[in-house]
Scaffold this active site. Structure first.
Site, PDB file in Angstrom:
ATOM      1  N   GLU A   3       9.643  10.807  14.592  1.00 37.37           N
ATOM      2  CA  GLU A   3       8.632  11.484  13.776  1.00 37.37           C
ATOM      3  C   GLU A   3       8.535  12.968  14.128  1.00 37.37           C
ATOM      4  O   GLU A   3       8.358  13.810  13.238  1.00 37.37           O
ATOM      5  CB  GLU A   3       7.278  10.796  13.956  1.00 37.37           C
ATOM      6  CG  GLU A   3       7.251   9.392  13.350  1.00 37.37           C
ATOM      7  CD  GLU A   3       5.908   8.698  13.470  1.00 37.37           C
ATOM      8  OE1 GLU A   3       5.800   7.559  12.999  1.00 37.37           O
ATOM      9  OE2 GLU A   3       4.962   9.290  14.044  1.00 37.37           O
TER      10      GLU A   3
ATOM     11  N   ARG B 132      -3.516   7.073  20.424  1.00 36.35           N
ATOM     12  CA  ARG B 132      -3.966   5.923  19.629  1.00 36.35           C
ATOM     13  C   ARG B 132      -5.397   5.533  19.998  1.00 36.35           C
ATOM     14  O   ARG B 132      -6.192   5.177  19.125  1.00 36.35           O
ATOM     15  CB  ARG B 132      -3.018   4.737  19.819  1.00 36.35           C
ATOM     16  CG  ARG B 132      -1.638   5.001  19.260  1.00 36.35           C
ATOM     17  CD  ARG B 132      -0.717   3.804  19.373  1.00 36.35           C
ATOM     18  NE  ARG B 132      -1.139   2.731  18.477  1.00 36.35           N
ATOM     19  CZ  ARG B 132      -0.904   2.730  17.156  1.00 36.35           C
ATOM     20  NH1 ARG B 132      -0.289   3.743  16.593  1.00 36.35           N
ATOM     21  NH2 ARG B 132      -1.307   1.728  16.426  1.00 36.35           N
TER      22      ARG B 132
ATOM     23  N   ASN C  59      -7.891   7.770   6.225  1.00 34.62           N
ATOM     24  CA  ASN C  59      -8.318   7.412   7.590  1.00 34.62           C
ATOM     25  C   ASN C  59      -8.101   8.537   8.600  1.00 34.62           C
ATOM     26  O   ASN C  59      -7.938   8.292   9.788  1.00 34.62           O
ATOM     27  CB  ASN C  59      -7.683   6.090   8.037  1.00 34.62           C
ATOM     28  CG  ASN C  59      -6.189   6.184   8.264  1.00 34.62           C
ATOM     29  OD1 ASN C  59      -5.561   7.142   7.830  1.00 34.62           O
ATOM     30  ND2 ASN C  59      -5.623   5.189   8.923  1.00 34.62           N
TER      31      ASN C  59
ATOM     32  N   PHE D   6       0.805  -1.223   0.000  1.00 34.37           N
ATOM     33  CA  PHE D   6       0.000   0.000   0.000  1.00 34.37           C
ATOM     34  C   PHE D   6       0.838   1.274   0.000  1.00 34.37           C
ATOM     35  O   PHE D   6       0.288   2.381   0.021  1.00 34.37           O
ATOM     36  CB  PHE D   6      -0.960   0.011   1.202  1.00 34.37           C
ATOM     37  CG  PHE D   6      -0.280  -0.139   2.555  1.00 34.37           C
ATOM     38  CD1 PHE D   6       0.321   0.952   3.177  1.00 34.37           C
ATOM     39  CD2 PHE D   6      -0.256  -1.358   3.212  1.00 34.37           C
ATOM     40  CE1 PHE D   6       0.933   0.826   4.416  1.00 34.37           C
ATOM     41  CE2 PHE D   6       0.346  -1.500   4.455  1.00 34.37           C
ATOM     42  CZ  PHE D   6       0.948  -0.398   5.056  1.00 34.37           C
TER      43      PHE D   6
ATOM     44  N   THR E  89      -6.855   1.445  12.698  1.00 35.50           N
ATOM     45  CA  THR E  89      -6.384   1.980  11.410  1.00 35.50           C
ATOM     46  C   THR E  89      -7.482   1.935  10.354  1.00 35.50           C
ATOM     47  O   THR E  89      -7.657   2.887   9.591  1.00 35.50           O
ATOM     48  CB  THR E  89      -5.168   1.149  10.923  1.00 35.50           C
ATOM     49  OG1 THR E  89      -4.178   1.157  11.949  1.00 35.50           O
ATOM     50  CG2 THR E  89      -4.594   1.735   9.649  1.00 35.50           C
TER      51      THR E  89
ATOM     52  N   ARG F 223     -11.404   8.041  13.916  1.00 30.98           N
ATOM     53  CA  ARG F 223     -11.536   7.358  12.616  1.00 30.98           C
ATOM     54  C   ARG F 223     -12.963   6.871  12.385  1.00 30.98           C
ATOM     55  O   ARG F 223     -13.463   6.934  11.263  1.00 30.98           O
ATOM     56  CB  ARG F 223     -10.523   6.223  12.516  1.00 30.98           C
ATOM     57  CG  ARG F 223      -9.108   6.779  12.234  1.00 30.98           C
ATOM     58  CD  ARG F 223      -8.053   5.741  12.424  1.00 30.98           C
ATOM     59  NE  ARG F 223      -6.725   6.178  11.994  1.00 30.98           N
ATOM     60  CZ  ARG F 223      -5.603   5.658  12.458  1.00 30.98           C
ATOM     61  NH1 ARG F 223      -5.642   4.714  13.371  1.00 30.98           N
ATOM     62  NH2 ARG F 223      -4.436   6.099  12.013  1.00 30.98           N
TER      63      ARG F 223
ATOM     64  N   HIS G  96      -2.972  10.194  11.539  1.00 29.88           N
ATOM     65  CA  HIS G  96      -1.844   9.300  11.826  1.00 29.88           C
ATOM     66  C   HIS G  96      -1.365   9.593  13.234  1.00 29.88           C
ATOM     67  O   HIS G  96      -1.352  10.744  13.659  1.00 29.88           O
ATOM     68  CB  HIS G  96      -0.679   9.556  10.850  1.00 29.88           C
ATOM     69  CG  HIS G  96       0.610   8.947  11.330  1.00 29.88           C
ATOM     70  ND1 HIS G  96       0.925   7.629  11.111  1.00 29.88           N
ATOM     71  CD2 HIS G  96       1.621   9.458  12.083  1.00 29.88           C
ATOM     72  CE1 HIS G  96       2.094   7.363  11.693  1.00 29.88           C
ATOM     73  NE2 HIS G  96       2.541   8.458  12.287  1.00 29.88           N
TER      74      HIS G  96
HETATM   75  P1  CMP Z   1      -0.946   5.463   9.344  1.00 29.42           P
HETATM   76  O1  CMP Z   1      -1.115   5.388  10.812  1.00 29.42           O
HETATM   77  O2  CMP Z   1      -0.755   6.797   8.750  1.00 29.42           O
HETATM   78  O3  CMP Z   1       0.289   4.545   8.932  1.00 29.42           O
HETATM   79  C1  CMP Z   1       0.393   3.974   7.648  1.00 29.42           C
HETATM   80  C2  CMP Z   1      -0.871   4.096   6.844  1.00 29.42           C
HETATM   81  O4  CMP Z   1      -0.972   3.213   5.754  1.00 29.42           O
HETATM   82  C3  CMP Z   1      -2.051   3.779   7.709  1.00 29.42           C
HETATM   83  O5  CMP Z   1      -2.247   4.795   8.657  1.00 29.42           O
HETATM   84  C4  CMP Z   1      -3.154   3.612   6.653  1.00 29.42           C
HETATM   85  O6  CMP Z   1      -3.757   4.845   6.306  1.00 29.42           O
HETATM   86  C5  CMP Z   1      -2.366   3.120   5.431  1.00 29.42           C
HETATM   87  N1  CMP Z   1      -2.698   1.750   5.075  1.00 29.42           N
HETATM   88  C6  CMP Z   1      -3.254   1.345   3.926  1.00 29.42           C
HETATM   89  N2  CMP Z   1      -3.420   0.025   3.902  1.00 29.42           N
HETATM   90  C7  CMP Z   1      -2.946  -0.448   5.081  1.00 29.42           C
HETATM   91  C8  CMP Z   1      -2.848  -1.762   5.661  1.00 29.42           C
HETATM   92  N3  CMP Z   1      -3.250  -2.844   5.022  1.00 29.42           N
HETATM   93  N4  CMP Z   1      -2.305  -1.849   6.908  1.00 29.42           N
HETATM   94  C9  CMP Z   1      -1.872  -0.760   7.561  1.00 29.42           C
HETATM   95  N5  CMP Z   1      -1.949   0.491   7.058  1.00 29.42           N
HETATM   96  C10 CMP Z   1      -2.484   0.652   5.831  1.00 29.42           C
END
Ligand code: CMP
Length: 140
Positions: A127, A86, A113, A58, A92, A103, A116
């Protein structure tokens, strides 16, 4: 323990005009905004930020989404900040996020989503340093 964590309000949530609503949830939960800036990320900046995910299928869609509009980047400080943040975000995948989480309330898909958050204190330090020089983080 008092911790710091990095929060990014993603392009979808910025476009929905809910920065304030999301900030309000942070503040209500006792998290202080100790640094903040809005930024339109370049592809290289987004790739660098998400470098840990560079081998994931992804990755390309994630980076393309993250540069689709400005994001609001903040450092938050408070007791147990990484986990507290979190918990506020929820899972997520918004379909799996508990009711009342950011979310569940504002996100449309696993890519779009809304937010982050750092997943650990060590990651948070990296970060935060990626976006803010130490002198621009105002502990108070
Ligand atoms: P974030 O916490 O920004 O970290 C990585 C991002 O990848 C996550 O939120 C999601 O928006 C995106 N993402 C897309 N597909 C996946 C997946 N299968 N697992 C985890 N994150 C994903």
């Amino acid at each position: 323990a008092i911790e710091r964590t990095l929060s990014i309000i993603k392009p979808d949530a910025v476009a929905k005009n809910v920065i304030g609503q999301i900030y309000s949830r942070f503040e209500t939960a006792g998290l202080k905004i100790v640094a903040a800036r809005m930024v339109q990320l370049s592809r290289a900046e987004a790739e660098g930020f998400y470098a840990v995910h560079s081998a994931r299928p992804f990755f390309n869609d994630l980076v393309t989404f993250m540069i689709s509009g400005p994001v609001m980047v903040s450092a938050l400080e408070g007791d147990n900040a990484v986990l507290a943040h979190r918990d506020l975000m929820g899972a997520t995948d918004p379909k799996k996020a508990e009711k009342g989480t950011i979310r569940a309330d504002f996100a449309d898909s696993i890519d779009a989503n809304a937010v982050h958050g750092s997943d650990a204190v060590e990651a948070a330090a990296i970060e935060i340093a990626y976006f803010f020089p130490a002198l621009s983080v105002y502990s108070r």
